[in-house]
Enzyme design. Sequence first.
Site: not given
Length: 402
Positions: A207-209
Amino acid sequence: MLAGKKIVLGVSGSIAAYKAVFLLRLLVKAGAQVKVIMTKPATDFVAPLSFSTLSHNPVLVEFSTPDGSWNNHVELANWADLIILAPASANTIGKLALGLCDNLLLATLFSASCPVYVAPAMDREMYISDSIKKNIERLAKQGRIIIPSEEGELASGLHGEGRMAEPEHIVQFIEETISKGLPLYGKKALVTAGPTYEAIDPVRFIGNYSSGKMGFAIAEELADKGASVTLVHGPVSISTKNSAIKVIGVTSAEEMHKECIKAFPQADITVMSAAVADYRPSIRSGEKIKKTEGTLKLELVPNTDILSELGKKKAAKQLLVGFALETNDEIKNASAKLKRKNLDAIVLNSMRNKGAGPGGDTNKITIIDRQNKTTTFELKAKNAVATDIVSYIVELKMKNEK
Ligand code: CTP
């Protein structure tokens, strides 16, 4: 639509005053701040205490208070974003039409420069009488917005016209009138927001932030400007406020792609702010991957670039706006993305700007158009950045439609 609006509710003497209590409840529930002004005869129908309890504000009736201070009608009128006169009795309508000003409610109405909505309430014979009809027409000519009365059972026992519109209909009427005056009224918008999660196994993902805050703020701003918005978002922990936003939650880039392809043909405006994963694991293990001695190698395969796909399908009248998150050669890279993906504009975030990019509450953006014209904005809260982006889009849309 009415959230945060400052409303003066004027109640004049009519049996329909009891319905104004329900109207007040709906307005407060919608998030409006309401101050109630009653005429003296209205207080014979409903006690001011009902209105003050629900509005959390004192109810005003007289020009002055028992302790000798003044209820300033000019201040009240200036405070209001809109005034609703409901019920509007034949007597109050007549005085308003003819310029007679013998109570605080009328003085406030005459001092107002904001929109004034008038919901007539009276018995059938009064309502259809020539002189009262003329007074209602006079009010409409003066720019007051008439909320048509409805047909039904009347206090006299008669059946017919003259009944004050139901509180729900009054709220609906006002919301529709406000929407029609908005720059994106009748337009459809598609917005993507948040991250995507690409599953490795049943318990792990890539995923990412991204928090989704920027995309959600854009969706809210588009809806506040009158658009019907479809918001396709990845896993986030925020929710929407405006009821004109249709929310579709997805997890992976593939799911986001599917939803965007469905919604895009209807969209006049599309803003793709999601941080879509460029790759996903080539295999999603059906069972939890167990720890072993050696290195774990994951093979990643590219996801479809949703924005590029939409750029290929874009019709001339559709407006397509993308985002670019860059760490170096920002303008050059973002301009190349705009051309490669066939966009009308691209919103650039540089990770070199402190306070910009995913996760946080602020952003600093530069918008680049097809002619390579750049517009740079200050570091702001994401809500304020959304206002800048949507104002830019409204201007671009107006230029395109000329
Ligand atoms: N985007 C998309 N689908 C993808 C990847 C990106 O729709 N699979 C969209 C994003 O929502 C954004 C724009 O493309 O509006 C640019 O995203 P960004 O990550 O900056 O660029 P990429 O095209 O992925 O290029 P790179 O990561 O190489 O900079």
